[in-house]
Design an enzyme around this catalytic site. Structure first.
Site, short mmCIF file in Angstrom:
data_model
loop_
_atom_site.label_atom_id
_atom_site.label_comp_id
_atom_site.label_asym_id
_atom_site.label_seq_id
_atom_site.Cartn_x
_atom_site.Cartn_y
_atom_site.Cartn_z
NE ARG A 147 127.42 39.95 7.83
CZ ARG A 147 128.71 39.80 8.13
NH1 ARG A 147 129.39 38.85 7.59
NH2 ARG A 147 129.30 40.59 9.02
CB THR A 148 123.21 45.30 6.38
OG1 THR A 148 123.12 44.22 7.29
CG2 THR A 148 121.84 45.91 6.16
CE LYS A 155 133.81 69.24 8.98
NZ LYS A 155 133.47 69.83 7.67
NE ARG A 200 123.38 47.96 10.41
CZ ARG A 200 123.90 46.73 10.35
NH1 ARG A 200 125.16 46.53 10.71
NH2 ARG A 200 123.18 45.72 9.95
CG HIS A 249 118.93 43.74 10.92
ND1 HIS A 249 118.75 44.24 9.64
CD2 HIS A 249 120.23 43.35 10.99
CE1 HIS A 249 119.89 44.15 8.98
NE2 HIS A 249 120.80 43.62 9.77
N1 CP Z 1 123.84 40.61 9.62
C1 CP Z 1 124.30 41.86 9.60
O1 CP Z 1 123.57 42.82 9.86
O2 CP Z 1 125.62 41.97 9.27
P1 CP Z 1 126.39 43.36 9.09
O3 CP Z 1 126.49 43.99 10.45
O4 CP Z 1 127.73 43.01 8.51
O5 CP Z 1 125.58 44.22 8.17
#
Ligand code: CP
Length: 316
Positions: free
Chosen positions: A65-66, A93, A115, A143
């Site tokens: 999603r993100t 590496k 992320r 988040h």
């Molecule tokens: N909600 C969320 O962060 O989903 P993803 O891990 O798929 O990005």
């Protein structure tokens, strides 16, 4: 104060966490996101507002999603987009995070969406490069764009979140989503109850001004919105030490069809990905009471708003 602001001077270079954003900042982002949400419903859902920007999506951890909604948001706004995935990069590496970001920065980029499994990585990147840094999830820390899209979705249901009763249910200890939501929801004046097993309920949560319950029935009877959280097996090490089994977890804390009949008012949210049959019965996730896919749609608009504001944009 109502849940909308206008003529506000937004003054941030980064989005590292909602802890750094005021109530007014959050309301302003959500206000901007409403405009982008309307654009997404147009036959041609595009605006050229980021056409002179280059953005790298730096993902060291899995995401559906993100990652996709950030990329879609960037493309909807005309940005040049490059995607980095650690699994097929020179990280394998032995290249360090600092060297990786400094090399990417040398290619002239304006923004980094990151992320990473380690809390604090987005903060670290601000010390390495000049680009705007957007936190797309750092370990169990924050988040922020997830919480913003969650609050946006709650606003679609309830307009003003002041006094609204929000329950967040499940794996509180290992969730970055809950931390950003606690911070954001309390700033907007919502009442927040966290519900889950004692072994997944860290004592520090009380510092956020939230209440704690270990009783799912009591929580569902009380709330306007119930947000279930995924059991974060990948962060827990040995989950069997925290609760006896996923089946028992579901028995005590899973939302079931019978709850929808018993408590007819609450809406169901989940940041995803869902473990069907654990956090909730599969039929609950697919029911009319769930706004889980609305959250995903809104995620694109919210991320467009954040990208726009951090690129120095004015109102849409
Ligand atoms: N909600 C969320 O962060 O989903 P993803 O891990 O798929 O990005």
């Amino acid at each position: 104060m109502s849940d909308s602001v206008s003529d506000y001077e937004f003054n941030h270079k980064h989005l590292l966490g909602l802890a750094d954003y005021s109530k007014e900042d959050i309301l302003y982002v959500l206000d901007q996101a409403r405009s982008f949400r309307e654009i997404l419903d147009r036959p041609v859902p595009k605006v050229p507002t980021l056409r002179d920007k280059t953005i790298v999506n730096l993902f060291y951890e899995n995401s559906t999603r993100t990652r996709l909604s950030f990329e879609l948001a960037q493309k909807r706004m005309g940005a040049d987009v490059v995607n980095f995935s650690s699994s097929n990069s020179s990280t394998k590496k032995g290249e360090s995070l600092k060297d990786t970001i400094r090399n990417i920065s040398s290619m002239k980029i304006d923004m980094v969406v990151v992320r990473h499994e380690s809390p604090g990585v987005p903060h670290f990147l601000t010390q390495c490069v000049d680009a705007a840094i957007l936190n797309a999830g750092d370990g169990a820390h924050e988040h922020p764009t997830q919480a913003l899209l969650d609050m946006f979705t709650m606003q679609q249901i309830h307009q003003n979140l002041k006094g609204k009763k929000i329950a967040i249910i499940g794996d509180i200890a290992y969730s970055r989503v809950v931390r950003s939501n606690m911070i954001g929801l309390k700033k907007l004046g919502a009442e927040v109850v966290l519900c889950g097993p004692k072994t997944l309920m860290p004592p520090f949560v009380k510092e956020y001004g939230v209440e704690v319950s270990y009783d799912l029935e009591e929580t569902l009877a009380w709330c306007d919105v119930a947000m279930a959280l995924r059991i974060q097996l990948e962060r827990q090490g040995n989950a069997t030490e925290l609760f006896p089994s996923l089946r028992e977890y579901h028995e005590r804390f899973g939302i079931k069809l019978e709850h929808l009949d018993k408590y007819p008012d609450f809406k169901i949210m989940h940041p995803g990905p869902i473990n069907r049959g654990v956090e909730m019965e599969s039929e609950v996730a697919d029911s009319e009471r769930a706004v889980i896919l609305d959250q995903v749609t809104n995620g694109v608009a919210v991320r467009m708003a954040v990208l726009y504001l951090l690129s120095g944009g004015n109102r849409v």
